[in-house]
Write an enzyme that holds these catalytic residues in place. Structure first.
Site, short mmCIF file in Angstrom:
data_model
loop_
_atom_site.label_atom_id
_atom_site.label_comp_id
_atom_site.label_asym_id
_atom_site.label_seq_id
_atom_site.Cartn_x
_atom_site.Cartn_y
_atom_site.Cartn_z
N HIS A 132 -8.99 8.11 -1.91
CA HIS A 132 -7.62 8.19 -1.42
C HIS A 132 -6.85 9.25 -2.19
O HIS A 132 -7.02 9.40 -3.40
CB HIS A 132 -6.92 6.84 -1.56
CG HIS A 132 -5.71 6.72 -0.69
ND1 HIS A 132 -4.50 7.28 -1.02
CD2 HIS A 132 -5.53 6.11 0.50
CE1 HIS A 132 -3.62 7.02 -0.06
NE2 HIS A 132 -4.23 6.31 0.88
N HIS A 133 -6.00 9.96 -1.48
CA HIS A 133 -5.25 11.04 -2.09
C HIS A 133 -4.29 10.53 -3.16
O HIS A 133 -3.90 11.26 -4.07
CB HIS A 133 -4.48 11.81 -1.01
CG HIS A 133 -4.27 13.25 -1.34
ND1 HIS A 133 -3.74 13.68 -2.53
CD2 HIS A 133 -4.53 14.38 -0.64
CE1 HIS A 133 -3.67 15.01 -2.54
NE2 HIS A 133 -4.15 15.45 -1.41
N ALA A 134 -3.92 9.26 -3.07
CA ALA A 134 -3.04 8.70 -4.10
C ALA A 134 -3.80 8.49 -5.40
O ALA A 134 -3.21 8.48 -6.48
CB ALA A 134 -2.45 7.36 -3.63
#
Lengths: 492, 492
Positions: A132-134
């Site tokens: 996930h980009h987070a």
């Protein structure tokens, strides 16, 4: 979780998952049995404890996203063993990866998945890693995955999630300015004095150079509409030697050649769908300004490249692209403050289209993102299996339905096209068009019969930062073209 | 879209997908090649047009969900060809199905998916069909899928989505009362006079019979907590002959025996996790009151069954269950209005826990749903491949983290356990426990050495409506037990 990272949680919807991924294809070591992948899988399943950041799951508390250790870490949730159906071609692999990439991740868990995929007819196997980009940005992700492999075919390493990662690798680089910009834009506050006008300057100043692409000059296109939750991913790799040859002959950088073949493919794709805009497509191209690969990702600005998709001639198109990127680079290099604002604007890219929804269909800021993510250097091995090909899988967003990300490995540059499969149909055609665009560019060059270019030593693009420096100026392209025109025009 | 159907859209979240599914396992016809599944897949891909309801996608307009034809129907989005990794056991199939069942469907498309899965080591293949509950209910779904197959091994039919379905099959049965109840409960209005008190009566009247399980008597259990978005599905089938033998010897219905072996498995599972509540688990069991299979699904009430998980002896446990279901049926049959309200309450089942969230952890309405969905009659074929096994895959919900649904086919009753894999870990153990529970029940019966039961003709349970009528009364169990006690007690 930083404010900016948490934004990737906030803006994620079921139609817009915010994860990035990498697709690797490996050749098993000599003498490996039919159960080679199964053995890797069974070996990896034993690593039931994860290290940071792979041990952390997101928590929403009092409206703020944060990270916490997952007390019930379940390796079988994150790791899977899959297989391709017959006939086990790359086509079947890409269809499976498309499905995997379209699925949202379970937010009650650490936000990553790792899929070992067997069943390629040629005996190779694949690894699809989704993060996930987070949790991690794409550049750091590729670096982490690469660092989990080995340069030594005899070395057996623990899997990605069980390796201790340095604090620097495990945490996202600080981007306080970007965070402030995000905050300012989202809340309407002016944390950075003059920011609004500065951004406005960048976007709106009178065009000092015909070659410079400015935001909001991009035409509407089929890529700039709202997207669905289903994904299509296609990929293809090309010899960097071949791309450098084109660059040598025309004075273009490998990045320019990358843009040119993408532009050629996009033009063909849009023409085939009777949907080619009269005005040229504009690509947003993240560029590393400092050329420091190991710090890649934290000194990124954006430039807008005119893809000249309105130009039929492949060499004319390349010339326009070279002129556009040269002008953009010149502009960036001269403007420190703008560079920072551009940095922030790039970081905002997935959000920008939502913010300008009202006008996005009529006048998008740019038509797509074409990104070059630094790849690993040297040949890599996974428990003795040789990494043959590596492709980035990225994030389409509302009003940016197609993303092109390329990444180098060895002598190959891997092109990954990630799109919403509903609004960008028949994406597999793009790979054929990419082949054609390459061939056309080479044929056009051959027709000019240039003198052999002087030998120059170049560092390999794979693993290097872009844009390349020390290459010839766009003038070379003009010379080639003039030479060609002379040949084409009958002597009067 | 009806109000009730639209509720399945509204309450769906990324942690609580509202789709049901069926898992089929087929034996290819004699002489089929290795590319048998590939040929089915390629043949089906040619059906690029869907019939209702498979052609319709949900649309949200002015806050109301409705259906519309999908103008860009894309068969490749809905149909996929997958394969199992080595060693290709049922275990690998169930792990893949678990992953498929955990993924939300793309709401920009008609809400169904069909996955052809090859690679079982024994040469068989599987079909996983996933349909959103808003499109179709589970009973209708199983009927539609069955009707898309053939009783004739020589017949080649179009795939499910390309067959014309009767209006009755394609649309959900009218449930105006249920819709009104839903409306009343959700909006707080009293559309049906006295509804509130009627529901209250059902739930709260003084217990007229010790055997009758009432809502909110259920103990807290590990199944009654909030769930995550990841799923685990396990399945196993048992001979209906074997189950009928147990029923004959004890006077229990097949449904009672089903509940008893589930109860045995649940008790073992909870004991192994040191989490067995002192009080017995309560199962909510949807029952068809009218026994009309072809109209199945539209005359469903609920009963609450005491699973007697606090009782160690398998025959004592069965006796308690038989007494509980007999009391529940007697109560239902005598109360027409309550039946209707119970119907509505059953339909509300996925929502109920959310409504009572505040107290759900301390005092759940019931602990889990155990449902028997009528299966098809006769042997079915898919383009000549024989259907061997069929399992329902259902919906866990917040505070109902485990669902057990069984469905008959031929001489087998297929048990499908669908759970949140985070809060119900190691679900695969449940199948072992189910085996053990069966064996224990049979051993206990053998120890009683009952006289041979009188021969009775019974209609097969598969395809019939539940509860069965015309079976012996619970008194029989008591006789068996007394007989056994006599044998156990040494003569004084």
């Amino acid at each position: 979780m930083s404010l900016q990272d948490s934004l990737f949680m906030v803006i994620e919807g079921r139609q817009q998952p915010m994860h990035v991924a990498g697709l690797h294809i490996y050749t098993p070591p000599a003498g490996a049995g039919e159960d080679h992948v199964q053995q890797i899988y069974q070996g990896w399943r034993k690593y039931v404890k994860a290290e940071k950041p792979f041990s952390q799951r997101p928590v929403l508390s009092m409206g703020q996203w944060g990270w916490e250790e997952d007390a019930d870490f379940d390796v079988d949730h994150h790791l899977s063993h899959l297989a391709l159906p017959r006939p086990g071609r790359i086509r079947e692999l890409l269809m499976l990866v498309s499905r995997l990439h379209g699925a949202l991740m379970d937010r009650s868990r650490p936000l990553w998945e790792l899929h070992l995929i067997e069943g390629l007819a040629d005996g190779r196997f694949a690894l699809y890693v989704k993060i996930h980009h987070a949790l991690i940005d794409g550049v750091t992700g590729i670096r982490l995955v690469a660092s989990s492999l080995s340069h030594d075919p005899a070395e057996i390493k623990p899997p990605l999630w069980a390796q201790k990662h340095s604090q620097a690798a495990a945490s996202r680089p600080a981007r306080s300015l970007a965070a402030k910009v995000v905050d300012a834009v989202l809340t309407g506050r002016k944390i950075i004095p003059g920011l609004g006008s500065g951004l406005f300057d960048l976007l709106r100043t009178a065009n000092p150079d015909d070659a410079l692409a400015l935001p909001f000059q991009a035409p509407p296109s089929l890529f700039n509409v709202g997207i669905s939750g289903s994904r299509r991913f296609v990929a293809q790799s090309y010899s960097l030697t071949r791309m450098r040859e084109i660059g040598k002959a025309t004075g273009a950088t490998v990045n320019d050649v990358t843009l040119a073949v993408c532009a050629g493919a996009l033009r063909k794709y849009l023409m085939a769908r009777d949907n080619l805009p009269e005005k040229p497509l504009i690509a947003m191209v993240p560029v590393s300004l400092h050329g420091e690969t190991r710090k890649g990702g934290n000194q990124v600005a954006m430039m807008l490249a005119n893809l000249a998709t309105d130009v039929a001639d492949p060499l004319d198109r390349l010339q326009r692209i070279v002129a556009s990127t040269a002008a953009a680079k010149a502009r960036l290099s001269g403007m420190v403050r703008v560079e920072k604002i551009a940095h922030a604007a790039m970081m905002l890219a997935p959000m920008l289209p939502d913010m300008i929804t009202g006008r996005a269909r009529k006048r998008p800021a740019f038509n797509l993102i074409i990104s070059n993510v630094p790849g690993p250097t040297g040949t890599l091995y996974l428990n003795g299996a040789r990494l043959d090909e590596a492709y980035p899988v990225s994030i389409p967003a509302d009003f940016l339905a197609l993303n092109i990300t390329v990444s180098g490995y060895g002598d190959r540059l891997g092109f990954g096209f990630t799109a919403c499969r509903r609004v960008v149909p028949a994406l597999q055609r793009m790979v054929d068009h990419l082949d054609e665009a390459f061939a056309e560019l080479e044929s056009a060059l051959a027709a000019t019969r240039p003198r052999p270019a002087p030998k120059r030593t170049r560092r390999p693009v794979a693993g290097s930062a872009l844009p390349e420096t020390g290459t010839a100026t766009p003038v070379d392209v003009g010379q080639v073209l003039r030479r060609r025109k002379l040949r084409k025009t009958p002597p009067s």
